[in-house]
Design a protein around this motif. Structure first.
Motif, PDB file in Angstrom:
ATOM      1  N   VAL A  31      -6.349  -9.881  -2.395  1.00 36.10           N
ATOM      2  CA  VAL A  31      -5.157  -9.381  -3.050  1.00 36.10           C
ATOM      3  C   VAL A  31      -5.477  -8.001  -3.584  1.00 36.10           C
ATOM      4  CG1 VAL A  31      -5.770 -10.475  -5.244  1.00 36.10           C
ATOM      5  CG2 VAL A  31      -3.402  -9.837  -4.814  1.00 36.10           C
ATOM      6  N   ALA A  32      -4.530  -7.105  -3.464  1.00 35.82           N
ATOM      7  CA  ALA A  32      -4.717  -5.738  -3.956  1.00 35.82           C
ATOM      8  C   ALA A  32      -3.458  -5.306  -4.682  1.00 35.82           C
ATOM      9  CB  ALA A  32      -5.015  -4.782  -2.803  1.00 35.82           C
ATOM     10  N   ALA A  33      -3.645  -4.457  -5.670  1.00 33.03           N
ATOM     11  CA  ALA A  33      -2.509  -3.912  -6.408  1.00 33.03           C
ATOM     12  C   ALA A  33      -2.712  -2.422  -6.595  1.00 33.03           C
ATOM     13  CB  ALA A  33      -2.364  -4.591  -7.766  1.00 33.03           C
ATOM     14  N   ALA A  34      -1.623  -1.705  -6.621  1.00 29.41           N
ATOM     15  CA  ALA A  34      -1.650  -0.275  -6.911  1.00 29.41           C
ATOM     16  C   ALA A  34      -0.702  -0.018  -8.068  1.00 29.41           C
ATOM     17  CB  ALA A  34      -1.234   0.536  -5.687  1.00 29.41           C
ATOM     18  N   PHE A  35      -1.138   0.815  -9.007  1.00 33.27           N
ATOM     19  CA  PHE A  35      -0.373   1.099 -10.211  1.00 33.27           C
ATOM     20  C   PHE A  35      -0.213   2.605 -10.386  1.00 33.27           C
ATOM     21  CE2 PHE A  35      -3.248  -2.514 -10.885  1.00 33.27           C
ATOM     22  CZ  PHE A  35      -2.335  -3.541 -11.087  1.00 33.27           C
ATOM     23  N   ARG A  36       0.941   3.017 -10.858  1.00 29.24           N
ATOM     24  CA  ARG A  36       1.178   4.411 -11.191  1.00 29.24           C
ATOM     25  C   ARG A  36       0.801   4.618 -12.662  1.00 29.24           C
ATOM     26  NH1 ARG A  36       1.840   8.786  -8.040  1.00 29.24           N
ATOM     27  NH2 ARG A  36       3.446   7.711  -6.795  1.00 29.24           N
ATOM     28  N   ALA A  37      -0.308   5.328 -12.901  1.00 36.57           N
ATOM     29  CA  ALA A  37      -0.773   5.588 -14.259  1.00 36.57           C
ATOM     30  C   ALA A  37       0.106   6.648 -14.925  1.00 36.57           C
ATOM     31  CB  ALA A  37      -2.225   6.053 -14.235  1.00 36.57           C
ATOM     32  N   PRO A  38       0.085   6.724 -16.250  1.00 36.83           N
ATOM     33  CA  PRO A  38       0.909   7.717 -16.959  1.00 36.83           C
ATOM     34  C   PRO A  38       0.650   9.156 -16.519  1.00 36.83           C
ATOM     35  CG  PRO A  38       0.099   6.081 -18.495  1.00 36.83           C
ATOM     36  CD  PRO A  38      -0.576   5.806 -17.188  1.00 36.83           C
ATOM     37  N   ASP A  39      -0.572   9.454 -16.041  1.00 39.29           N
ATOM     38  CA  ASP A  39      -0.870  10.824 -15.605  1.00 39.29           C
ATOM     39  C   ASP A  39      -0.445  11.089 -14.170  1.00 39.29           C
ATOM     40  OD1 ASP A  39      -2.692   9.379 -14.171  1.00 39.29           O
ATOM     41  OD2 ASP A  39      -4.488  10.333 -15.012  1.00 39.29           O
ATOM     42  N   GLY A  40       0.197  10.113 -13.533  1.00 34.78           N
ATOM     43  CA  GLY A  40       0.687  10.283 -12.174  1.00 34.78           C
ATOM     44  C   GLY A  40      -0.251   9.799 -11.094  1.00 34.78           C
ATOM     45  N   GLN A  41      -1.479   9.493 -11.453  1.00 32.14           N
ATOM     46  CA  GLN A  41      -2.445   9.016 -10.464  1.00 32.14           C
ATOM     47  C   GLN A  41      -2.114   7.574 -10.052  1.00 32.14           C
ATOM     48  OE1 GLN A  41      -5.033  10.864  -9.143  1.00 32.14           O
ATOM     49  NE2 GLN A  41      -4.134  12.593 -10.245  1.00 32.14           N
ATOM     50  N   ILE A  42      -2.493   7.217  -8.820  1.00 32.81           N
ATOM     51  CA  ILE A  42      -2.340   5.844  -8.353  1.00 32.81           C
ATOM     52  C   ILE A  42      -3.688   5.146  -8.479  1.00 32.81           C
ATOM     53  CG2 ILE A  42      -1.808   4.324  -6.413  1.00 32.81           C
ATOM     54  CD1 ILE A  42       0.090   6.418  -5.363  1.00 32.81           C
ATOM     55  N   ILE A  43      -3.723   4.075  -9.251  1.00 34.00           N
ATOM     56  CA  ILE A  43      -4.938   3.304  -9.474  1.00 34.00           C
ATOM     57  C   ILE A  43      -4.831   1.994  -8.691  1.00 34.00           C
ATOM     58  CG2 ILE A  43      -6.356   2.143 -11.218  1.00 34.00           C
ATOM     59  CD1 ILE A  43      -5.278   4.142 -13.249  1.00 34.00           C
ATOM     60  N   THR A  44      -5.912   1.609  -8.001  1.00 32.47           N
ATOM     61  CA  THR A  44      -5.896   0.368  -7.229  1.00 32.47           C
ATOM     62  C   THR A  44      -6.881  -0.633  -7.810  1.00 32.47           C
ATOM     63  OG1 THR A  44      -7.572   1.173  -5.673  1.00 32.47           O
ATOM     64  CG2 THR A  44      -5.254   1.564  -5.115  1.00 32.47           C
ATOM     65  N   HIS A  45      -6.583  -1.896  -7.570  1.00 31.00           N
ATOM     66  CA  HIS A  45      -7.454  -2.980  -8.018  1.00 31.00           C
ATOM     67  C   HIS A  45      -7.405  -4.072  -6.957  1.00 31.00           C
ATOM     68  CE1 HIS A  45      -9.493  -5.657 -10.897  1.00 31.00           C
ATOM     69  NE2 HIS A  45      -8.698  -6.612 -10.417  1.00 31.00           N
ATOM     70  N   THR A  46      -8.575  -4.584  -6.554  1.00 32.88           N
ATOM     71  CA  THR A  46      -8.629  -5.626  -5.532  1.00 32.88           C
ATOM     72  C   THR A  46      -9.433  -6.825  -6.019  1.00 32.88           C
ATOM     73  OG1 THR A  46     -10.598  -4.679  -4.499  1.00 32.88           O
ATOM     74  CG2 THR A  46      -8.457  -3.960  -3.650  1.00 32.88           C
ATOM     75  N   GLU A  47      -9.089  -7.988  -5.508  1.00 33.29           N
ATOM     76  CA  GLU A  47      -9.825  -9.214  -5.795  1.00 33.29           C
ATOM     77  C   GLU A  47      -9.819 -10.096  -4.557  1.00 33.29           C
ATOM     78  OE1 GLU A  47      -8.301 -11.418  -9.071  1.00 33.29           O
ATOM     79  OE2 GLU A  47      -8.435  -9.761 -10.502  1.00 33.29           O
ATOM     80  N   GLU A  48     -10.843 -10.924  -4.443  1.00 31.90           N
ATOM     81  CA  GLU A  48     -10.827 -11.957  -3.409  1.00 31.90           C
ATOM     82  C   GLU A  48     -10.029 -13.132  -3.936  1.00 31.90           C
ATOM     83  OE1 GLU A  48     -13.869 -14.308  -0.376  1.00 31.90           O
ATOM     84  OE2 GLU A  48     -14.659 -13.095  -2.015  1.00 31.90           O
ATOM     85  N   LEU A  49      -9.210 -13.717  -3.068  1.00 29.38           N
ATOM     86  CA  LEU A  49      -8.371 -14.829  -3.497  1.00 29.38           C
ATOM     87  C   LEU A  49      -9.201 -16.066  -3.803  1.00 29.38           C
ATOM     88  CD1 LEU A  49      -5.426 -14.411  -0.973  1.00 29.38           C
ATOM     89  CD2 LEU A  49      -5.309 -14.099  -3.449  1.00 29.38           C
ATOM     90  N   GLU A  50      -8.645 -16.955  -4.621  1.00 33.57           N
ATOM     91  CA  GLU A  50      -9.336 -18.183  -4.978  1.00 33.57           C
ATOM     92  C   GLU A  50      -9.514 -19.078  -3.752  1.00 33.57           C
ATOM     93  OE1 GLU A  50     -10.555 -18.780  -7.872  1.00 33.57           O
ATOM     94  OE2 GLU A  50      -9.676 -17.073  -8.952  1.00 33.57           O
ATOM     95  N   THR A  62      16.399  -6.403  -6.103  1.00 33.84           N
ATOM     96  CA  THR A  62      15.805  -5.190  -5.534  1.00 33.84           C
ATOM     97  C   THR A  62      16.706  -3.987  -5.835  1.00 33.84           C
ATOM     98  OG1 THR A  62      16.888  -5.561  -3.389  1.00 33.84           O
ATOM     99  CG2 THR A  62      14.651  -6.415  -3.642  1.00 33.84           C
ATOM    100  N   ARG A  63      16.090  -2.828  -5.878  1.00 32.76           N
ATOM    101  CA  ARG A  63      16.815  -1.567  -6.002  1.00 32.76           C
ATOM    102  C   ARG A  63      16.201  -0.593  -5.007  1.00 32.76           C
ATOM    103  NH1 ARG A  63      19.090  -4.676  -8.756  1.00 32.76           N
ATOM    104  NH2 ARG A  63      19.861  -4.479 -10.902  1.00 32.76           N
ATOM    105  N   GLN A  64      16.945   0.445  -4.669  1.00 37.82           N
ATOM    106  CA  GLN A  64      16.401   1.467  -3.788  1.00 37.82           C
ATOM    107  C   GLN A  64      15.285   2.219  -4.516  1.00 37.82           C
ATOM    108  OE1 GLN A  64      16.750   2.170  -0.653  1.00 37.82           O
ATOM    109  NE2 GLN A  64      18.465   0.814  -0.155  1.00 37.82           N
ATOM    110  N   PRO A  65      14.064   2.213  -3.959  1.00 37.80           N
ATOM    111  CA  PRO A  65      12.952   2.903  -4.623  1.00 37.80           C
ATOM    112  C   PRO A  65      12.945   4.392  -4.308  1.00 37.80           C
ATOM    113  CG  PRO A  65      12.192   1.861  -2.619  1.00 37.80           C
ATOM    114  CD  PRO A  65      13.645   1.487  -2.752  1.00 37.80           C
ATOM    115  N   ASP A  66      12.298   5.155  -5.171  1.00 38.51           N
ATOM    116  CA  ASP A  66      12.121   6.575  -4.860  1.00 38.51           C
ATOM    117  C   ASP A  66      10.809   6.758  -4.094  1.00 38.51           C
ATOM    118  OD1 ASP A  66      10.005   6.573  -6.753  1.00 38.51           O
ATOM    119  OD2 ASP A  66      11.344   7.173  -8.365  1.00 38.51           O
ATOM    120  N   ALA A  67      10.508   7.984  -3.705  1.00 42.24           N
ATOM    121  CA  ALA A  67       9.331   8.265  -2.878  1.00 42.24           C
ATOM    122  C   ALA A  67       8.042   7.890  -3.591  1.00 42.24           C
ATOM    123  CB  ALA A  67       9.314   9.737  -2.477  1.00 42.24           C
ATOM    124  N   GLN A  68       7.980   8.112  -4.907  1.00 43.20           N
ATOM    125  CA  GLN A  68       6.757   7.786  -5.640  1.00 43.20           C
ATOM    126  C   GLN A  68       6.509   6.279  -5.690  1.00 43.20           C
ATOM    127  OE1 GLN A  68       7.012   9.739  -9.481  1.00 43.20           O
ATOM    128  NE2 GLN A  68       5.977  11.553  -8.664  1.00 43.20           N
TER     129      GLN A  68
END
Length: 300
Positions: free
Chosen positions: A28-47, A270-276
């Motif tokens: 499983v992986a996740a990507a987050f938009r940090a307050p400074d605009g950077q994209i931070i990722t986090h991954t884990e192996e599933l149970e 759902t809503r229409q997302p923007d490019a970011q």
């Protein structure tokens, strides 16, 4: 291995606060938009549950996977929130995390299952109707509560952003399944609907409850409430199997007709997302995909 040749039978997504979670067959992986605009990722192996023989047992696999998905979603939601406010020392883990999950689950069951059952029972005397009709009345109340709740929370600006990330997740998966290049410009052209969405599961669960509970006839209030609680796991397992079946047979005209209500309800979540937002969803999916490619695939 090219992405259009990679088979990921169990992947799915979930919208988070300013982020998206993507689940593969083993990672499983996740990507987050940090307050400074950077994209931070986090991954884990599933149970281990995702790799065990349990995932081949109908009905049981749905209950266990749904329960684990609640914990997975809550954990990543906490990571996302921590990134937004930069309060890493206030993480929700262990007993507090599971306590929050159990409380939220209990609140949802009480609001959407026990409350309509109680209203249905009271309607027998207040409206002078028999038990069979009151069961149907109960089901309609349950459906209205769920749809009304989703519609109402969707008006909250922060939730509307979560729904937009949800849309970005759907578009990304749809683009991948079509073999398209995963760029914001291309992914943005794809549909907001997806047959494996949790919204589809929720509506299926409600419809199944209306059908099953309408067959019960008159009951006293205690028996009525207990029957809703005891049968809920079975109905959840059946709803999971229905979603699994329809998602795997979308080439059938009959199945495409069957899933129209489920896909329609997704327009509320759902809503229409923007490019970011699309960038975040694509990053989450590519991160998960890279982990799956670097390890031998498990044949389902």
């Amino acid at each position: 291995m090219p992405t259009d040749q990679l088979k990921l039978p169990n992947y799915g997504g979930q919208a988070l606060i300013e982020g998206v979670l993507m689940r593969g067959s083993r990672f499983v992986a996740a990507a987050f938009r940090a307050p400074d605009g950077q994209i931070i990722t986090h991954t884990e192996e599933l149970e281990a549950i995702y790799k065990s023989g349990i995932r081949k047992i109908p009905f049981l696999r749905g209950l266990l996977l749904l329960w684990d998905a609640l914990g997975l979603g809550m954990r990543f939601l906490t990571i996302s929130a921590n990134i937004q406010v930069k309060e890493d020392n206030e993480k929700l883990e262990g007993a507090p995390l599971w306590g929050t999950i159990i409380f939220s689950l209990g609140l949802g069951i009480s609001l959407f299952f026990l409350l309509p059952a109680a209203i249905g029972h009271w309607s027998e005397s207040l409206l002078s109707i028999n038990g069979w009709i009151s069961n149907i009345f109960e089901g309609l109340i349950r459906l209205l509560l769920v749809v009304g709740y989703i519609w109402g929370v969707g008006k909250i600006p922060d939730i509307a952003r979560v729904f937009a990330y949800h849309g970005a997740e759907h578009k990304t998966i749809n683009a991948f399944e079509a073999g398209a290049e995963l760029t914001p410009e291309i992914v943005g052209k794809y549909s907001l609907e997806h047959p494996r969405c949790g919204t589809a599961f929720l509506l299926t669960l409600i419809i199944l409850s209306i059908i099953v509970f309408s067959l019960f006839g008159p009951m006293d209030i205690i028996s009525r409430l207990l029957s809703r609680l005891l049968l809920l796991p079975l109905l959840a397992g059946a709803a999971y199997e229905y979603i699994r079946f329809t998602a795997n047979h979308m080439d059938s005209p009959l199945v495409r007709l069957m899933v129209i209500p489920n896909l329609s309800l997704q327009h509320l979540t759902t809503r229409q997302p923007d490019a970011q937002m699309l960038e975040v969803a694509i990053m989450a999916f590519k991160t998960m995909l890279a982990k799956e490619q670097n390890e031998p695939m498990i044949v389902p």
